[in-house]
Scaffold this motif. Structure first.
Motif, PDB file in Angstrom:
ATOM      1  N   MET A 156      14.376 -12.005 -35.922  1.00  0.00           N
ATOM      2  CA  MET A 156      14.998 -13.314 -35.756  1.00  0.00           C
ATOM      3  C   MET A 156      15.959 -13.537 -36.910  1.00  0.00           C
ATOM      4  O   MET A 156      15.570 -13.439 -38.079  1.00  0.00           O
ATOM      5  N   ILE A 157      17.226 -13.814 -36.589  1.00  0.00           N
ATOM      6  CA  ILE A 157      18.222 -14.178 -37.599  1.00  0.00           C
ATOM      7  C   ILE A 157      18.324 -15.693 -37.584  1.00  0.00           C
ATOM      8  O   ILE A 157      18.566 -16.299 -36.533  1.00  0.00           O
ATOM      9  N   LYS A 158      18.123 -16.324 -38.748  1.00  0.00           N
ATOM     10  CA  LYS A 158      18.009 -17.778 -38.784  1.00  0.00           C
ATOM     11  C   LYS A 158      18.860 -18.367 -39.900  1.00  0.00           C
ATOM     12  O   LYS A 158      18.966 -17.788 -40.986  1.00  0.00           O
ATOM     13  N   ALA A 159      19.420 -19.532 -39.619  1.00  0.00           N
ATOM     14  CA  ALA A 159      20.124 -20.281 -40.660  1.00  0.00           C
ATOM     15  C   ALA A 159      19.122 -20.768 -41.689  1.00  0.00           C
ATOM     16  O   ALA A 159      18.024 -21.202 -41.348  1.00  0.00           O
ATOM     17  N   SER A 160      19.494 -20.701 -42.948  1.00  0.00           N
ATOM     18  CA  SER A 160      18.601 -21.158 -44.000  1.00  0.00           C
ATOM     19  C   SER A 160      18.455 -22.666 -43.997  1.00  0.00           C
ATOM     20  O   SER A 160      17.384 -23.213 -44.218  1.00  0.00           O
ATOM     21  N   VAL A 197      22.115 -17.176 -43.979  1.00  0.00           N
ATOM     22  CA  VAL A 197      21.125 -16.820 -42.969  1.00  0.00           C
ATOM     23  C   VAL A 197      20.151 -15.801 -43.553  1.00  0.00           C
ATOM     24  O   VAL A 197      20.448 -15.133 -44.544  1.00  0.00           O
ATOM     25  N   PHE A 198      18.977 -15.707 -42.932  1.00  0.00           N
ATOM     26  CA  PHE A 198      18.004 -14.704 -43.345  1.00  0.00           C
ATOM     27  C   PHE A 198      17.416 -14.062 -42.099  1.00  0.00           C
ATOM     28  O   PHE A 198      17.716 -14.471 -40.967  1.00  0.00           O
ATOM     29  N   VAL A 199      16.591 -13.038 -42.289  1.00  0.00           N
ATOM     30  CA  VAL A 199      16.043 -12.303 -41.154  1.00  0.00           C
ATOM     31  C   VAL A 199      14.540 -12.130 -41.349  1.00  0.00           C
ATOM     32  O   VAL A 199      14.060 -11.940 -42.466  1.00  0.00           O
ATOM     33  N   GLU A 200      13.802 -12.221 -40.240  1.00  0.00           N
ATOM     34  CA  GLU A 200      12.356 -12.029 -40.289  1.00  0.00           C
ATOM     35  C   GLU A 200      11.888 -11.392 -38.986  1.00  0.00           C
ATOM     36  O   GLU A 200      12.620 -11.372 -37.987  1.00  0.00           O
ATOM     37  N   LYS A 201      10.677 -10.868 -39.005  1.00  0.00           N
ATOM     38  CA  LYS A 201      10.091 -10.253 -37.823  1.00  0.00           C
ATOM     39  C   LYS A 201       9.900 -11.306 -36.738  1.00  0.00           C
ATOM     40  O   LYS A 201       9.456 -12.425 -37.020  1.00  0.00           O
ATOM     41  N   PHE A 202      10.251 -10.956 -35.509  1.00  0.00           N
ATOM     42  CA  PHE A 202      10.010 -11.852 -34.381  1.00  0.00           C
ATOM     43  C   PHE A 202       8.667 -11.491 -33.758  1.00  0.00           C
ATOM     44  O   PHE A 202       8.470 -10.357 -33.306  1.00  0.00           O
ATOM     45  N   ILE A 203       7.734 -12.446 -33.760  1.00  0.00           N
ATOM     46  CA  ILE A 203       6.403 -12.219 -33.203  1.00  0.00           C
ATOM     47  C   ILE A 203       6.497 -12.237 -31.681  1.00  0.00           C
ATOM     48  O   ILE A 203       6.944 -13.226 -31.088  1.00  0.00           O
TER      49      ILE A 203
END
Length: 671
Positions: A156-160, A197-203
Motif C-alpha cells: 500500500m502506497i499512502k500519503a503521510s 508518501v510511504f509504503v507498507e505491506k498490504f494485509i
C-alpha cells in the motif's frame, strides 16, 4: 464554558457542530468561501465571515483567515471539524498565540500521531504492533519499487498527511507501484499540501476496525467501543457500523486498552480514533491515529448515547471527563451510509450541479428504529467541484444488526435526490448483498463483489410484483381523477376495468382487479398472473407525491414515483424502472413495437465527469494498446486515469491539458 465558538469547516460537519453548540447555549461563527455563500452552515450559524475564493488552499486551509475571523467576531475557540486544518499541528499553536482555544488535541499529540510516518515510528517505540513497511519518505518511483520488492507485494502506497482515502494506492507489481507512487504524491499535494508518501505491506483479506478514544486535560482517557469500516472503495469508507461483527468482548477490550495506552503516551486530550487492520482470525495491527473527529462518529454516538462534539467542547474548556470506562455501554447496532454526488454507473466519478430535489427521509425514532441524517445541503444547494462530493451521512439504529440494515434500506428508498447523479442505488445494492448481511467482510469486498463495476440493478422477481401493483395503483388513481373532473373528460367515466397489463423490464404482467377501487386512500385487491389469491393494495399516495408509501399485502412499501411519457418511473431497492399500464389489446400491439438502438460512441473517448484535463498522454495518429493511459482528468481533488479499452489508433485529440470539460465532452476521437 465558551460563549462563542467558530467552526473552521463547511458542509455537514459544520452543521453538525452548530447543532451541538446550539444545544449547549453556545453562539457560533461560520466561515465560508465564495462558493459557499448560500450554504446551509452559513445560514445556521449566528454569524458568518467570508474568508476567500472557492479553492480550499485560498480559503479554508489558511490559518490566518480563521484567526482573523475569530478576532473579528470574538470567538473564544475553534472547532476544526475533519479535513482542512483539523490535523495541522501548527494550527493549535497559532490559535494559542492569539488567545484562542483549539477544540481538539494538543499540538504534540497531533504532531506525534497525525503524521502517518511519525505515528508508526512512535507506535513501534511504544511496542504497539504495526504493519511491516518502510517508514521513511520515498524519494522516487525507483525507490518505491525497490522497497516494494523488499517488503513483498502487494503493498500500500499512502500519503503521510491527511486522510479520507486520498493519496492511497494498492500495488501488486512494479508497474502499478510506479504509477501509484506518482498518483499518490499528486493527490496528497492537491489535498493536503504535503506530497510525502510511504509504503507498507498490504494485509490480504483485511478488515478495518477503529477504536474511538476520548481524553481530557487531566490525564483521563477512555475508549467508546469500536467501528468497523471494511466496506470501502478506493480506500474511501462507504458503509460503517458499530459495533464490529468480527470482535468478541475479549478482543474489543484488548484493542481498546491498546488504543488508550497509545493515547496516554502522547497526552491525548480530545476525541480521536486509533485505527487497526485486522485479519479474519482477529489478529490486529496498528494502522494510524486520526487526531480529530471522524466522519463516521454518528454510529458511535448512537450505540453509546454520547455526544462526541459536546465532549470535545467540554474537554477544550478544561472540564474533566464525566464518564468512567466502566460506565461505557454499547446498546443495539448502528449503520451509516455515505451518500455521495457521484455516478456509480460511470466508475463512481464525481457529479456536480444543483440539487433540483433533495428530500431526505424523516429523522427521529419510531419504536426501536432511529433514523438520523447528517447533511449540509438543502433542496436547491449546489454541489461544487471544489470540495468533497459527500452529500449526507444516513444513519440507522436498531436492536440488532439486521434490523439496522433493513431500516437503512427502507430509509434509502425514501431518500429523494434529483439534479445530479448519486450513489444511493449502489448503497441499496450493498445493503441487500448476502455477504454484507452475513458480515463476511473485508476491505476488498466491493472490488471482489463488483469486479466489473456497478451496473444498473433490475428488480428481483418479488420486487417486480410489488412495482407492478404500485404502477397500477398510480394509474387507476390518475384515471379516476380524470373521470371525476368537471366536464367529465373521459366518455367511459365511472367504469373501472378489471383487466390490466403492466409492462415492466420488458415483461408483461397481467393483473385482474375484480372488486373495484376506492379513491384516496387507495384500496383495492388484485390477482396477478399465476396467482390464485387476491393481494390487497393500500396507500395514501396522491398524484404529485414523490413517494408512494403504502402496503402490498402486509408488507410496508416505499417507492419513489416520477411521471414520464406514457408511464411512470419507479425507484425501489436500488433499481430504477419504467412501468407502463396498458389495456390488454394495447399491450399486444406494444409487444410488436421495435426497440430503438442507442448511437454507437465507441470511436470516442468521452469525459466521464465534469473536470479538468491534467494531461493528454497520446498524440494524433498514435497506435495505442489496450490498457495504455490516454488521459488524466481531475475533479474534486481526485485524479482519474482514462485507459484504452482495446487496441486502436488515435484520429484526433479534441482536448488539451488545462481544459475544463463537461460530462460526455469528447476528449479523443479514434479511427
Amino acid at each position: 464554558m465558551f460563549k462563542k465558538i467558530l467552526i473552521a469547516n463547511r458542509g455537514e460537519i459544520a452543521c453538525r457542530v452548530i447543532k451541538t453548540a446550539r444545544k449547549m447555549g453556545i453562539a457560533t461563527v461560520a466561515v465560508y468561501s465564495d462558493a459557499d455563500r448560500d450554504a446551509v452552515h452559513v445560514e445556521m450559524a449566528d454569524e458568518a465571515i467570508l474568508i476567500g475564493p472557492p479553492p480550499a488552499a485560498q480559503s479554508y486551509l489558511l490559518p490566518e483567515k480563521i484567526i482573523a475571523a475569530c478576532l473579528e467576531t470574538g470567538a473564544e475557540a475553534v472547532h476544526p471539524g475533519y479535513g482542512f486544518l483539523s490535523e495541522r499541528a501548527s494550527f493549535p499553536t497559532l490559535l494559542k498565540q492569539n488567545g484562542i482555544v483549539f477544540i481538539g488535541p494538543n499540538s504534540r499529540a497531533i504532531e506525534a500521531m497525525g503524521d502517518k510516518i511519525e505515528s508508526k515510528k512512535f507506535a513501534n517505540a511504544a511496542r504497539v504492533t504495526t504493519v511491516p513497511g518502510f517508514l521513511g519518505v520515498i524519494e522516487s518511483p525507483d525507490h518505491a519499487v525497490q522497497l516494494a520488492n523488499e517488503i513483498g507485494y502487494p503493498v500500500m502506497i499512502k500519503a503521510s498527511a491527511g486522510g479520507g482515502g486520498k493519496g492511497m494506492r494498492i500495488a501488486w507489481n512494479d508497474v502499478e507501484c510506479r504509477e501509484g507512487f506518482q498518483l499518490s504524491k499528486n493527490e496528497a499535494a492537491a489535498s493536503f499540501g504535503d506530497d510525502r508518501v510511504f509504503v507498507e505491506k498490504f494485509i490480504v483479506d483485511p478488515r478495518h476496525i477503529e477504536i474511538q478514544v476520548l481524553g481530557d486535560k487531566h490525564g483521563n482517557v477512555i475508549y467508546l467501543g469500536e467501528r468497523e469500516c471494511s466496506i470501502q472503495r478506493r480506500n474511501q469508507k462507504v458503509i460503517e457500523e458499530a459495533p464490529s461483527p468480527l470482535l468478541d468482548e475479549a478482543t474489543r477490550r484488548k484493542m481498546g486498552e491498546q488504543a488508550v495506552a497509545l493515547a496516554k503516551a502522547v497526552d491525548y486530550d480530545s476525541a480521536g480514533t486509533v485505527e487497526f487492520v485486522a485479519d479474519q482470525n482477529k489478529n490486529f495491527y496498528f494502522l494510524e491515529m486520526n487526531t480529530r473527529l471522524q466522519v463516521e462518529h454518528p454510529v458511535t454516538e448512537l450505540v453509546t448515547g454520547i455526544d462526541l462534539v459536546e465532549q470535545m467542547i467540554r474537554v477544550a474548556a478544561g472540564e474533566p471527563l464525566s464518564l468512567k470506562q466502566s460506565e461505557v455501554t454499547l446498546t443495539g447496532w448502528a449503520v451509516e451510509s455515505r451518500i455521495y454526488a457521484e455516478d456509480p454507473l460511470r466508475s463512481f466519478l464525481p457529479s456536480i450541479g444543483r440539487l433540483v430535489r433533495y428530500r431526505p427521509p424523516e429523522e427521529g425514532s419510531d419504536g426501536d428504529i432511529t433514523v438520523r441524517n447528517d447533511t449540509g445541503v438543502v433542496e436547491g444547494s449546489e454541489i461544487s467541484m471544489y470540495y468533497d462530493p459527500m452529500i449526507a451521512k444516513l444513519v440507522t439504529h436498531a436492536p440488532t444488526r439486521l434490523e439496522a440494515i433493513d431500516a437503512q434500506a427502507d430509509a434509502l428508498d425514501a431518500f429523494v435526490i434529483d439534479g445530479i447523479q448519486h450513489n444511493i442505488p449502489f448503497l441499496t445494492a450493498l445493503h441487500q448483498h448476502p455477504r454484507w448481511r452475513e458480515a463476511r467482510l473485508s476491505t476488498g469486498f466491493i472490488k471482489e463483489e463488483f469486479p466489473d463495476g456497478f451496473h444498473p440493478l433490475t428488480p428481483a422477481p418479488e420486487d417486480r410484483r410489488i412495482l407492478a401493483l404500485v404502477a397500477l395503483a398510480v394509474e387507476i388513481l390518475r384515471r379516476d381523477r380524470l373521470d371525476n373532473l368537471p366536464g367529465r373528460l373521459r366518455p367511459h367515466n365511472g367504469v373501472l376495468r378489471e383487466d390490466w397489463v403492466v409492462r415492466l423490464e420488458g415483461e408483461y404482467i397481467h393483473i385482474k382487479v375484480p372488486s373495484g377501487f376506492v379513491g384516496v386512500p387507495v384500496e383495492f385487491s388484485a390477482i396477478l398472473d399465476g396467482e390464485s389469491v387476491e393481494t390487497t393494495v393500500s396507500s395514501r399516495w396522491f398524484p404529485g407525491d414523490l413517494l408512494w408509501v403504502g402496503e402490498i399485502g402486509e408488507t410496508p412499501v416505499t417507492v419513489q414515483v416520477r411521471p414520464v411519457l406514457n408511464g411512470v418511473e419507479l425507484r425501489y431497492r436500488g433499481a430504477t424502472t419504467i412501468a407502463k399500464v396498458l389495456m390488454p389489446k394495447t399491450a399486444a400491439l406494444d409487444a410488436l413495437m421495435p426497440i430503438k438502438a442507442p448511437p454507437d460512441m465507441s470511436k470516442y473517448l468521452l469525459c466521464p465527469m465534469p473536470g479538468q484535463i491534467v494531461s493528454i498522454d497520446v498524440v494524433d495518429g498514435e497506435d495505442v494498446k489496450a490498457g495504455q493511459t490516454l488521459a488524466v482528468v481531475e475533479a474534486m481533488k481526485m485524479q482519474n486515469v482514462l485507459r484504452a479499452e482495446r487496441d486502436c489508433k488515435v484520429k484526433a485529440c479534441r482536448a488539451k491539458a488545462g481544459d475544463s470539460l463537461a460530462v460526455d465532452a469528447v476528449i479523443i476521437e479514434f479511427e
